[in-house]
Design a protein around this motif. Structure first.
Motif, short mmCIF file in Angstrom:
data_model
loop_
_atom_site.label_atom_id
_atom_site.label_comp_id
_atom_site.label_asym_id
_atom_site.label_seq_id
_atom_site.Cartn_x
_atom_site.Cartn_y
_atom_site.Cartn_z
N GLN A 1 6.56 3.06 5.22
CA GLN A 1 7.02 1.68 5.41
C GLN A 1 5.83 0.74 5.60
O GLN A 1 5.75 -0.33 4.98
CB GLN A 1 7.94 1.61 6.62
CG GLN A 1 8.36 0.21 7.04
CD GLN A 1 9.46 -0.37 6.15
OE1 GLN A 1 10.21 0.38 5.55
NE2 GLN A 1 9.54 -1.69 6.09
N ASN A 2 4.88 1.15 6.46
CA ASN A 2 3.73 0.30 6.76
C ASN A 2 2.82 0.13 5.56
O ASN A 2 2.39 -0.99 5.24
CB ASN A 2 2.92 0.88 7.92
CG ASN A 2 3.67 0.91 9.23
OD1 ASN A 2 3.47 1.80 10.04
ND2 ASN A 2 4.58 -0.04 9.45
N ILE A 3 2.52 1.23 4.87
CA ILE A 3 1.56 1.17 3.77
C ILE A 3 2.13 0.47 2.55
O ILE A 3 1.49 -0.41 1.96
CB ILE A 3 1.09 2.60 3.39
CG1 ILE A 3 0.23 3.20 4.52
CG2 ILE A 3 0.28 2.58 2.08
CD1 ILE A 3 -0.21 4.63 4.26
N PHE A 4 3.35 0.83 2.17
CA PHE A 4 3.87 0.37 0.88
C PHE A 4 4.79 -0.84 0.96
O PHE A 4 4.79 -1.67 0.06
CB PHE A 4 4.61 1.53 0.18
CG PHE A 4 3.70 2.66 -0.19
CD1 PHE A 4 2.83 2.54 -1.27
CD2 PHE A 4 3.70 3.83 0.54
CE1 PHE A 4 1.98 3.57 -1.62
CE2 PHE A 4 2.85 4.88 0.20
CZ PHE A 4 1.98 4.75 -0.88
N ILE A 5 5.55 -0.97 2.03
CA ILE A 5 6.51 -2.08 2.14
C ILE A 5 5.90 -3.24 2.93
O ILE A 5 5.76 -4.35 2.41
CB ILE A 5 7.83 -1.62 2.80
CG1 ILE A 5 8.37 -0.36 2.10
CG2 ILE A 5 8.83 -2.77 2.79
CD1 ILE A 5 8.71 -0.55 0.64
N ASP A 6 5.51 -2.97 4.18
CA ASP A 6 5.02 -4.05 5.04
C ASP A 6 3.73 -4.68 4.51
O ASP A 6 3.52 -5.87 4.66
CB ASP A 6 4.79 -3.53 6.46
CG ASP A 6 6.07 -3.04 7.11
OD1 ASP A 6 7.16 -3.40 6.62
OD2 ASP A 6 6.00 -2.28 8.10
N GLN A 7 2.85 -3.85 3.93
CA GLN A 7 1.58 -4.36 3.41
C GLN A 7 1.68 -4.77 1.94
O GLN A 7 0.66 -5.02 1.29
CB GLN A 7 0.49 -3.30 3.59
CG GLN A 7 0.26 -2.85 5.02
CD GLN A 7 -0.23 -3.98 5.91
OE1 GLN A 7 -1.12 -4.72 5.54
NE2 GLN A 7 0.37 -4.10 7.09
N LYS A 8 2.90 -4.77 1.41
CA LYS A 8 3.18 -5.28 0.05
C LYS A 8 2.42 -4.51 -1.03
O LYS A 8 1.98 -5.08 -2.03
CB LYS A 8 2.82 -6.78 -0.05
CG LYS A 8 3.34 -7.64 1.08
CD LYS A 8 4.86 -7.57 1.21
CE LYS A 8 5.36 -8.47 2.33
NZ LYS A 8 6.80 -8.33 2.60
N ARG A 9 2.29 -3.19 -0.84
CA ARG A 9 1.57 -2.38 -1.83
C ARG A 9 2.49 -1.68 -2.82
O ARG A 9 1.99 -1.03 -3.75
CB ARG A 9 0.74 -1.31 -1.13
CG ARG A 9 -0.47 -1.80 -0.36
CD ARG A 9 -1.33 -0.63 0.06
NE ARG A 9 -2.48 -1.05 0.84
CZ ARG A 9 -2.55 -0.98 2.16
NH1 ARG A 9 -1.52 -0.54 2.84
NH2 ARG A 9 -3.63 -1.36 2.80
N LEU A 10 3.80 -1.77 -2.64
CA LEU A 10 4.71 -0.93 -3.43
C LEU A 10 4.61 -1.25 -4.93
O LEU A 10 4.46 -0.34 -5.76
CB LEU A 10 6.15 -1.10 -2.96
CG LEU A 10 7.17 -0.16 -3.61
CD1 LEU A 10 6.79 1.30 -3.39
CD2 LEU A 10 8.57 -0.43 -3.07
N ALA A 11 4.69 -2.53 -5.30
CA ALA A 11 4.65 -2.89 -6.72
C ALA A 11 3.32 -2.48 -7.34
O ALA A 11 3.28 -1.92 -8.45
CB ALA A 11 4.86 -4.40 -6.87
#
Length: 297
Positions: A237-247
């Motif tokens: 959640q922190n790495i990919f969602i909260d820090q906007k890294r998913l896309a």
């Protein structure tokens, strides 16, 4: 220009009072280090301020205080100088390993990550730890073993969790050796050499306090499956969602698949392994250990 804009934007944060772990752990601890004089020996520094951690970050902060004073602006400038050095090293190294375009893009992506931007002027050790781990990774990839030992050892003496990063690099090298069917015992031993620095640190603790690692911290380790799964979910959640890294991460994954299909030489480059495996390994370590968001920097 990106670095200049970053420094100018962070200059407005230099007089902000200490916050979170700055205010009750690292800020006061670095201040005490400045008062008593820089030292790396646990026995020469109050345990209530070190809380059993290695002292390299405190050592640098104490040296900074002796030159520039102990005000808020001075101490936040100390933290910011480490962040600037980190960004500069990323540009220089990635420019050397890949290209100038990728180097500039990487620096921009790092700067605009909330987890980095927020900590860049805070008196916390995670930026320094990340900086030294990055230099360790570069030295390991380039097989500059003396520099690797130095950077990895300083990382361990910044925070014990750097030992997990060393084991991640070791695991990466083993996987690459299996893939390439080529084992170099000398290289394997050199990758593990920073363990010596860790052994020196815990021996200093044993001689000074009677224990190897701070009991309060070791009590936070867990091997129970449910908490580990919960922390892994939080890390994702922190790495990919909260820090906007998913896309961006999905785009990178699609690119790797595309390069693999084309049998690109980049896909076959061992550098990819050195980037991916430590991320996975350190995430698992963070799930076993006490976890807070700033640790995944």
């Amino acid at each position: 220009m990106i670095l200049l804009a970053f420094v100018i934007s962070k200059s407005t944060h230099l007089d902000i009072p200490y916050f979170w772990d700055e205010s009750w752990v690292y800020g006061p601890a670095v201040s005490v280090m400045g008062d008593i004089g820089p030292t790396l020996l646990p026995s020469h520094f109050p345990l209530e301020h070190s809380r059993g951690h290695p002292l390299f970050f405190h050592f640098l902060g104490g040296a900074w205080i002796n030159i520039f004073g102990n005000g808020l602006v001075a101490m936040h400038s100390f933290a910011l100088s480490i962040a600037v050095a980190f960004i500069a090293s990323i540009y220089l190294i990635i420019n050397q390993l890949i290209s100038k375009t990728v180097a500039v893009a990487s620096c921009a992506l790092l700067i605009f990550q909330p987890i980095f931007y927020a900590q860049a002027s805070m008196v916390l050790p995670e930026i320094l730890l990340s900086f030294l781990c990055f230099l360790s990774l570069w030295a390991c990839v380039k097989k500059k073993w003396l520099l690797y030992f130095l950077f990895a050892s300083l990382a361990i003496w910044t925070k014990e969790s750097a030992l997990a990063f060393v084991f991640c690099l070791f695991g990466t090298y083993i996987i690459i050796s299996i893939k390439n069917r080529s084992f170099q015992i000398k290289d394997i031993l050199l990758i593990l050499s920073p363990i010596l620095s860790f052994l020196i640190f815990i021996l200093c603790n044993k001689l000074a306090f009677g224990w190897y690692l701070y009991p309060e911290h070791t009590g936070m380790l867990t091997l129970e499956l449910q908490p580990i799964i919960g922390k892994l979910k939080a890390i994702f959640q922190n790495i990919f969602i909260d820090q906007k890294r998913l896309a961006l991460s999905l785009a990178a994954g699609i690119s790797i698949i595309f390069l693999a299909a084309k049998e690109s030489q980049f896909y076959k480059n061992d550098l990819l392994m050195f980037l991916i495996i430590p991320i996975i390994g350190f995430s698992i370590f963070s799930a076993i250990n006490f976890y807070t968001v700033r640790y995944v920097l």
